[in-house]
Write an enzyme that holds these catalytic residues in place. Sequence first.
Site, mmCIF file in Angstrom:
data_model
loop_
_atom_site.group_PDB
_atom_site.id
_atom_site.type_symbol
_atom_site.label_atom_id
_atom_site.label_comp_id
_atom_site.label_asym_id
_atom_site.label_seq_id
_atom_site.Cartn_x
_atom_site.Cartn_y
_atom_site.Cartn_z
ATOM 1 N N TYR A 17 6.284 -7.210 -0.739
ATOM 2 C CA TYR A 17 5.207 -8.210 -0.772
ATOM 3 C C TYR A 17 5.090 -8.892 -2.127
ATOM 4 O O TYR A 17 3.979 -9.092 -2.622
ATOM 5 C CB TYR A 17 3.854 -7.556 -0.444
ATOM 6 C CG TYR A 17 3.790 -6.825 0.868
ATOM 7 C CD1 TYR A 17 4.138 -7.464 2.056
ATOM 8 C CD2 TYR A 17 3.370 -5.503 0.935
ATOM 9 C CE1 TYR A 17 4.062 -6.795 3.275
ATOM 10 C CE2 TYR A 17 3.289 -4.834 2.150
ATOM 11 C CZ TYR A 17 3.638 -5.489 3.315
ATOM 12 O OH TYR A 17 3.549 -4.829 4.503
ATOM 13 N N TYR A 145 -3.038 -6.480 12.488
ATOM 14 C CA TYR A 145 -1.786 -6.209 11.768
ATOM 15 C C TYR A 145 -1.219 -4.912 12.315
ATOM 16 O O TYR A 145 -1.943 -3.919 12.423
ATOM 17 C CB TYR A 145 -2.040 -6.065 10.255
ATOM 18 C CG TYR A 145 -0.825 -5.572 9.511
ATOM 19 C CD1 TYR A 145 0.218 -6.445 9.203
ATOM 20 C CD2 TYR A 145 -0.688 -4.229 9.163
ATOM 21 C CE1 TYR A 145 1.355 -5.988 8.560
ATOM 22 C CE2 TYR A 145 0.450 -3.763 8.520
ATOM 23 C CZ TYR A 145 1.468 -4.653 8.225
ATOM 24 O OH TYR A 145 2.610 -4.202 7.592
ATOM 25 N N ASP A 239 -3.900 1.191 17.512
ATOM 26 C CA ASP A 239 -3.162 1.444 16.274
ATOM 27 C C ASP A 239 -4.178 1.936 15.241
ATOM 28 O O ASP A 239 -4.908 1.154 14.642
ATOM 29 C CB ASP A 239 -2.486 0.149 15.825
ATOM 30 C CG ASP A 239 -1.772 0.280 14.490
ATOM 31 O OD1 ASP A 239 -1.906 1.342 13.845
ATOM 32 O OD2 ASP A 239 -1.089 -0.682 14.090
ATOM 33 N N LYS A 268 -0.281 6.495 7.557
ATOM 34 C CA LYS A 268 -1.099 6.359 6.345
ATOM 35 C C LYS A 268 -1.639 7.707 5.818
ATOM 36 O O LYS A 268 -0.944 8.382 5.088
ATOM 37 C CB LYS A 268 -2.228 5.353 6.583
ATOM 38 C CG LYS A 268 -1.733 3.898 6.785
ATOM 39 C CD LYS A 268 -1.545 3.188 5.495
ATOM 40 C CE LYS A 268 -0.928 1.812 5.507
ATOM 41 N NZ LYS A 268 -0.911 0.941 6.641
HETATM 42 C C1 LIG Z 1 0.083 0.089 7.401
HETATM 43 C C2 LIG Z 1 -0.092 -0.238 8.820
HETATM 44 C C3 LIG Z 1 1.008 -0.345 9.687
HETATM 45 C C4 LIG Z 1 2.436 -0.227 9.228
HETATM 46 O O1 LIG Z 1 2.707 1.010 8.653
HETATM 47 P P1 LIG Z 1 3.995 1.141 7.680
HETATM 48 O O2 LIG Z 1 4.017 2.588 7.345
HETATM 49 O O3 LIG Z 1 3.703 0.260 6.511
HETATM 50 O O4 LIG Z 1 5.165 0.697 8.446
HETATM 51 C C5 LIG Z 1 0.752 -0.612 11.024
HETATM 52 N N1 LIG Z 1 -0.491 -0.757 11.479
HETATM 53 C C6 LIG Z 1 -1.575 -0.652 10.679
HETATM 54 C C7 LIG Z 1 -2.927 -0.795 11.274
HETATM 55 C C8 LIG Z 1 -1.413 -0.412 9.317
HETATM 56 O O5 LIG Z 1 -2.475 -0.331 8.511
#
Ligand SMILES: *Cc1c(COP(=O)(O)O)cnc(C)c1O
Length: 420
Positions: A17, A145, A239, A268
């Site tokens: 980024y 996202y 997600d 995360k």
């Molecule tokens: C960070 C994130 C992703 C992607 O995870 P990566 O480990 O960076 O590939 C997908 N969805 C959400 C909601 C996120 O915060």
Amino acid sequence: MAEDWYEEGLAHIWLPYAQMKTMRPPLAVAGTEGTRIRLADGRELVDGIASWWTAAHGYNHPHIRAAVAAQLGRMPHVMLGGLVHEQALRLASRLARLAPGDLSRVFFSESGSVSVEVAMKIAVQYWINRGARGRTRFATFRGNYHGDTFACMSVCDPDEGMHGHFAGALPVQLVLDLPQTDEDERRLAATLAAHAQELAAVIHEPLVQGAIGMRMHGAHVLARIARAAKAAGLLLICDEIFTGFGRTGTFFASEAAGIVPDIMTLSKALTGGTLPLAATIAREEIFAAFLDEDPSRALMHGPTYTGNALACAAANASLDLFEDGAWEERVRAVEAHLRAALEPMRGLDNVADVRVRGAIGAVELREAGDREALKARFIERGVWLRPIGKVVYTTPAFTIDEESLSRLTDAMREAAVSRR
Ligand SMILES: *Cc1c(COP(=O)(O)O)cnc(C)c1O
């Protein structure tokens, strides 16, 4: 910078980024501890981001460190093809116990994006295995996202997300507005029903759309999405990579709305910010659609490092830390502090919005001014904050103390007051 690795390595690394032509030189980090980032030049920063909100217990937690060290001595990794081990199986059963409803089958990968890819793949194959053809598209919501790989990019916000360049290379998905009212919910249900025969699932980032700039919606909006998806006979993928593990005040965001998604993704904070690991968790009924005498009905996916023993040991240790329930009170305390410190900023000329939920605080500015200068000012002030566009936010470790949190919120206020 005195370190010889710095200049030499910077000429070769491609950073995430980053416009590397104009970016300010990245800060060299020598170590981390608790809620502090120690720089190679000796300065120390109060961390407001917890490394993309992974380090929920603070950095270098002794319990996680000990668990990883012990596992390293026994076995860092072994392939899960035909083999299993204690850490992965323990983690799978613990996640199944913690996850809402009958979300009970856990597939491990190494990054959030891959866990979303796996969720999308499971949804498409679920319909194939059940004999329904042509259900390969997805419905998503503005502001979402879901990651940076190709399938993930296709379900991110197409206009405000960061993947606009790739529009022509991505499958075109159904991008919808969040249902704020009962009328919106009826419209959503009708739209989903009209497209149901081509859709595999609805995918959503529940309660807090993080990466777009900490946009928040109520649990009732999430409940509406779940009802509309169900009414149209679609699968729902939540997600929870950002929202999972207490960040929004409940252990999973889905719980706040009392819903059980068909598939959930986690990453995360899963390992408390120590090692890369992600999980895709499916309800029993979804998994059952893959059980058959026919080997082609199986899920053909298998990241080389799936179920990595070190990462699973870190995640098990992180879950130990969540087990006493103290996170809940800590998140409430962070939330109360953020509300008290940030809400009064609504009155400021340059503040467009203030948003707080759980251990997430965001101030959306009208004018961000020179963002690089703003970032530099945060560092001068001894805090680590990284605005997303015009949104200055913090997602600190749940264990952050009052004084450190005040340093973050004071810096956020200063950013809103002074325009430079
Ligand atoms: C960070 C994130 C992703 C992607 O995870 P990566 O480990 O960076 O590939 C997908 N969805 C959400 C909601 C996120 O915060």
